[in-house]
Enzyme design. Structure first.
Site, PDB file in Angstrom:
ATOM      1  N   HIS A 156      -2.327  65.434  61.310  1.00 45.13           N
ATOM      2  CA  HIS A 156      -1.180  65.858  62.130  1.00 45.13           C
ATOM      3  C   HIS A 156      -1.582  66.261  63.543  1.00 45.13           C
ATOM      4  O   HIS A 156      -0.742  66.344  64.429  1.00 45.13           O
ATOM      5  CB  HIS A 156      -0.466  67.027  61.439  1.00 45.13           C
ATOM      6  CG  HIS A 156       0.275  66.608  60.207  1.00 45.13           C
ATOM      7  ND1 HIS A 156       1.639  66.495  60.178  1.00 45.13           N
ATOM      8  CD2 HIS A 156      -0.161  66.225  58.989  1.00 45.13           C
ATOM      9  CE1 HIS A 156       2.015  66.083  58.976  1.00 45.13           C
ATOM     10  NE2 HIS A 156       0.941  65.914  58.233  1.00 45.13           N
ATOM     11  N   ASP A 368      -1.376  68.360  71.759  1.00 44.68           N
ATOM     12  CA  ASP A 368      -0.552  68.440  70.561  1.00 44.68           C
ATOM     13  C   ASP A 368      -0.564  67.083  69.891  1.00 44.68           C
ATOM     14  O   ASP A 368      -0.415  66.065  70.566  1.00 44.68           O
ATOM     15  CB  ASP A 368       0.894  68.801  70.947  1.00 44.68           C
ATOM     16  CG  ASP A 368       1.525  69.781  69.974  1.00 44.68           C
ATOM     17  OD1 ASP A 368       1.186  69.708  68.787  1.00 44.68           O
ATOM     18  OD2 ASP A 368       2.347  70.603  70.417  1.00 44.68           O
TER      19      ASP A 368
HETATM   20  C1  GDG Z   1       1.565  70.238  63.638  1.00 43.64           C
HETATM   21  C2  GDG Z   1       0.935  69.599  64.877  1.00 43.64           C
HETATM   22  C3  GDG Z   1       2.749  67.882  64.854  1.00 43.64           C
HETATM   23  C4  GDG Z   1       8.878  76.811  65.134  1.00 43.64           C
HETATM   24  N1  GDG Z   1       9.295  78.097  65.235  1.00 43.64           N
HETATM   25  C5  GDG Z   1      10.165  78.289  64.230  1.00 43.64           C
HETATM   26  C6  GDG Z   1      10.271  77.100  63.493  1.00 43.64           C
HETATM   27  N2  GDG Z   1       9.487  76.210  64.089  1.00 43.64           N
HETATM   28  C7  GDG Z   1       9.369  74.815  63.660  1.00 43.64           C
HETATM   29  C8  GDG Z   1       9.788  73.881  64.754  1.00 43.64           C
HETATM   30  C9  GDG Z   1       9.080  72.606  64.331  1.00 43.64           C
HETATM   31  C10 GDG Z   1       7.798  73.162  63.714  1.00 43.64           C
HETATM   32  O1  GDG Z   1       8.030  74.513  63.379  1.00 43.64           O
HETATM   33  C11 GDG Z   1       6.655  73.126  64.708  1.00 43.64           C
HETATM   34  O2  GDG Z   1       6.202  71.801  64.771  1.00 43.64           O
HETATM   35  P1  GDG Z   1       5.357  71.221  65.983  1.00 43.64           P
HETATM   36  O3  GDG Z   1       5.241  69.771  65.742  1.00 43.64           O
HETATM   37  O4  GDG Z   1       6.047  71.544  67.241  1.00 43.64           O
HETATM   38  O5  GDG Z   1       3.955  71.977  65.968  1.00 43.64           O
HETATM   39  P2  GDG Z   1       2.849  72.442  64.851  1.00 43.64           P
HETATM   40  O6  GDG Z   1       3.351  73.533  63.995  1.00 43.64           O
HETATM   41  O7  GDG Z   1       1.620  72.736  65.624  1.00 43.64           O
HETATM   42  O8  GDG Z   1       2.646  71.126  63.931  1.00 43.64           O
HETATM   43  C12 GDG Z   1       1.996  68.899  65.710  1.00 43.64           C
HETATM   44  C13 GDG Z   1       3.224  68.498  63.564  1.00 43.64           C
HETATM   45  O9  GDG Z   1       2.173  69.159  62.858  1.00 43.64           O
HETATM   46  C14 GDG Z   1       3.840  67.463  62.637  1.00 43.64           C
HETATM   47  O10 GDG Z   1       2.970  66.407  62.395  1.00 43.64           O
HETATM   48  O11 GDG Z   1       3.878  67.430  65.593  1.00 43.64           O
HETATM   49  O12 GDG Z   1       1.408  68.243  66.824  1.00 43.64           O
HETATM   50  O13 GDG Z   1       0.230  70.573  65.651  1.00 43.64           O
HETATM   51  O14 GDG Z   1       9.788  71.917  63.355  1.00 43.64           O
HETATM   52  O15 GDG Z   1      11.175  73.782  64.803  1.00 43.64           O
HETATM   53  N3  GDG Z   1      11.071  76.959  62.426  1.00 43.64           N
HETATM   54  C15 GDG Z   1      11.788  78.045  62.031  1.00 43.64           C
HETATM   55  N4  GDG Z   1      11.720  79.246  62.710  1.00 43.64           N
HETATM   56  C16 GDG Z   1      10.933  79.409  63.807  1.00 43.64           C
HETATM   57  O16 GDG Z   1      10.909  80.489  64.418  1.00 43.64           O
HETATM   58  N5  GDG Z   1      12.607  77.950  60.970  1.00 43.64           N
END
Ligand code: GDG
Length: 460
Positions: A156, A368
């Site tokens: 990821h 990212d």
């Molecule tokens: C890894 C990789 C890759 C965030 N704050 C809250 C919340 N979130 C949710 C967001 C989003 C998820 O968490 C975060 O996803 P990201 O993709 O932005 O980042 P990582 O956590 O670092 O994820 C990344 C991902 O895996 C998938 O392959 O894209 O590059 O680092 O869905 O909305 N959700 C809730 N409350 C929050 O306060 N419910």
């Protein structure tokens, strides 16, 4: 029909509306709830004695198979090697790498132990899909248990350039273990290329690439395939969630306190890879240089806590508290606080509805793998009056969301300019950019990601 077995470090606690913060959990849960199957991994509990066995729980078509970790395993495998060695290395931060050989041994030991727990639950025709950097040695460990099934792996996070990977002690053992999978999936083409470079230049292996088919790899006496599969979201579901949430209490409070001011919004786990400090400074630069914006725009940063027992995460929290305090102290007025920084988690529907209110989604990680928040922000917009996405060139998502305003997160002035452009962008241009990105998100949603990966994993 063969069962799909998903393995990830953490099995997400499922609350109403899906899992909480964390991209892997969101993507995997979305992928699994359609196909059904089993999701195996750590329960999130840290125990004082060895757990008795796997706990099985059915939620609709998905069986959650979870197990606790004892303190030493948690410290060495999760907090140590996974999050203080691999995470910074793979995010191009060799300066933050901490390495301890006992932690590495613990990482390998926990992988073997988890594999031994899972092996008895497997049936011969199950397809096993392992996720992320915590579990690089997992296929090797399953093979040692006599498991003959197809085993795929999806990373990821970014795959670093070979010169960076060389800074991780034991990189060769790790990459040898990685090559025990049948298929490797990366987020983007540059990640795949970086992996192939390592194989060719550092592992003495061979890489054959033929058009759009997965690359064929021979290395460490093993053969496998590798390709890029950018993870997506379900844009129309997010749009519906955002629309339904518009009358919710939290959204109404934000609207009332904005008093017609424009809203710039960001949501990230509080992680140094997400570029929060630079982003705060870019917002400061905007209100410093553009007097029209002062008292006419507010910035909302939601940053739920994560891995707070790793030193680098404590540092970034302190730095952010200092920056938001400094900037607010300098610019706030009696009726206006420039930055609202909230170190807390919100429900998914609330986030979606807030995204829809925000005129600008500011998503500027330093590195990212993909960044789902960028995709969620676009999905949540009102098609008749959409907001503008400002997106880092170093997020995997920038390769697909080319109609965003693309910025370099280290260029503070450049980000401030992009913010100003986003806040004043005419409706016709906002709509054109939104339409293009929404099409892209629909064409490559989570089902496409899952189906492409599984098709290649099952291919002869
Ligand atoms: C890894 C990789 C890759 C965030 N704050 C809250 C919340 N979130 C949710 C967001 C989003 C998820 O968490 C975060 O996803 P990201 O993709 O932005 O980042 P990582 O956590 O670092 O994820 C990344 C991902 O895996 C998938 O392959 O894209 O590059 O680092 O869905 O909305 N959700 C809730 N409350 C929050 O306060 N419910």
């Amino acid at each position: 029909m063969s069962r799909l077995i998903i393995v990830s470090n953490r099995v997400a606690p499922i609350s109403e509306g899906g899992p909480a913060a964390g991209g892997l959990a969101v993507g995997v849960y979305d992928a699994l709830r359609e196909t059904g199957g089993m999701w195996f991994g750590w329960s999130g509990d840290v125990l004082s004695s060895v757990p008795e066995g796997i706990k099985l729980e059915e939620h609709g078509p998905v069986t959650f198979a979870t197990i606790g970790l004892v303190r030493r395993d948690y410290d060495q495998y999760y907090r140590g090697f996974s999050n203080a060695t691999l995470w910074p290395a793979f995010h191009y931060r060799p300066d933050l790498i901490e390495f301890d050989r006992h932690e590495y041994d613990g990482y390998c030991r926990v992988n073997r132990w988890l594999a031994a727990q899972l092996a008895p639950l497997l049936r011969p025709d199950d397809v096993i899909w392992v996720h992320d950097y915590h579990l690089i040695p997992f296929a090797q460990a399953l093979r040692a248990q006599g498991v003959k099934n197809r085993i795929g792996f999806f990373l990821h996070i970014p795959f670093p350039a070979p010169q960076i990977l060389l800074s991780v002690p034991r990189h060769q053992q790790l990459m040898e273990a990685l090559c025990s999978f049948d298929l490797l999936g990366f987020q983007t083409e540059p990640d795949l290329r970086a992996f192939c470079d390592y194989i060719a230049t550092e592992a003495g292996g061979a890489v054959r690439r033929d058009g759009t088919k997965p690359a064929e790899i021979r290395a460490f006496g093993q053969t496998l395939r590798a390709a890029a599969y950018p993870i997506g979201v379900y844009p129309d579901e997010i749009a519906a969630l955002a629309k339904d949430g518009a009358s919710g209490r939290d959204v109404q409070i934000v609207k009332a306190t904005l008093h017609e001011r424009k809203l710039v919004m960001s949501v990230d786990r509080l992680d140094y890879s997400k570029g929060l400090v630079e982003r705060f400074r870019a917002f400061e630069r905007l209100i410093e240089h553009d007097s029209h914006q002062r008292n006419n725009v507010s910035f909302l940063q939601i940053a739920p806590p994560t891995r707070s027992d790793v030193d680098a995460y404590r540092d970034i929290r302190l730095q952010l508290e200092a920056e938001s305090g400094r900037i607010n102290g300098r610019y706030a007025e009696l009726d206006w606080t420039p930055i609202r920084y909230i170190h807390r988690q919100y429900e998914r529907p609330v986030l979606a509805a807030l995204f829809r209110e925000a005129h600008v989604g500011l998503v500027t990680p330093l590195r990212d793998g993909m960044n789902l928040v960028a995709k969620e922000y676009v999905s949540a917009q009102d098609p008749d009056d959409p907001g503008v996405l400002v997106l880092s060139q170093f997020a995997g998502a920038a390769r697909e969301l080319t109609a965003a305003l693309i910025v370099n997160p280290l260029d503070i002035d450049g980000m401030a300019d992009a913010l100003a452009a986003a806040l004043t962008m005419p409706l016709a241009e906002r709509r054109a950019r939104y339409d293009e990105m929404m099409q892209q998100l629909r064409d490559n949603n989570v089902s496409v990601w899952r189906d492409n990966f599984l098709r290649d994993l099952k291919a002869p």
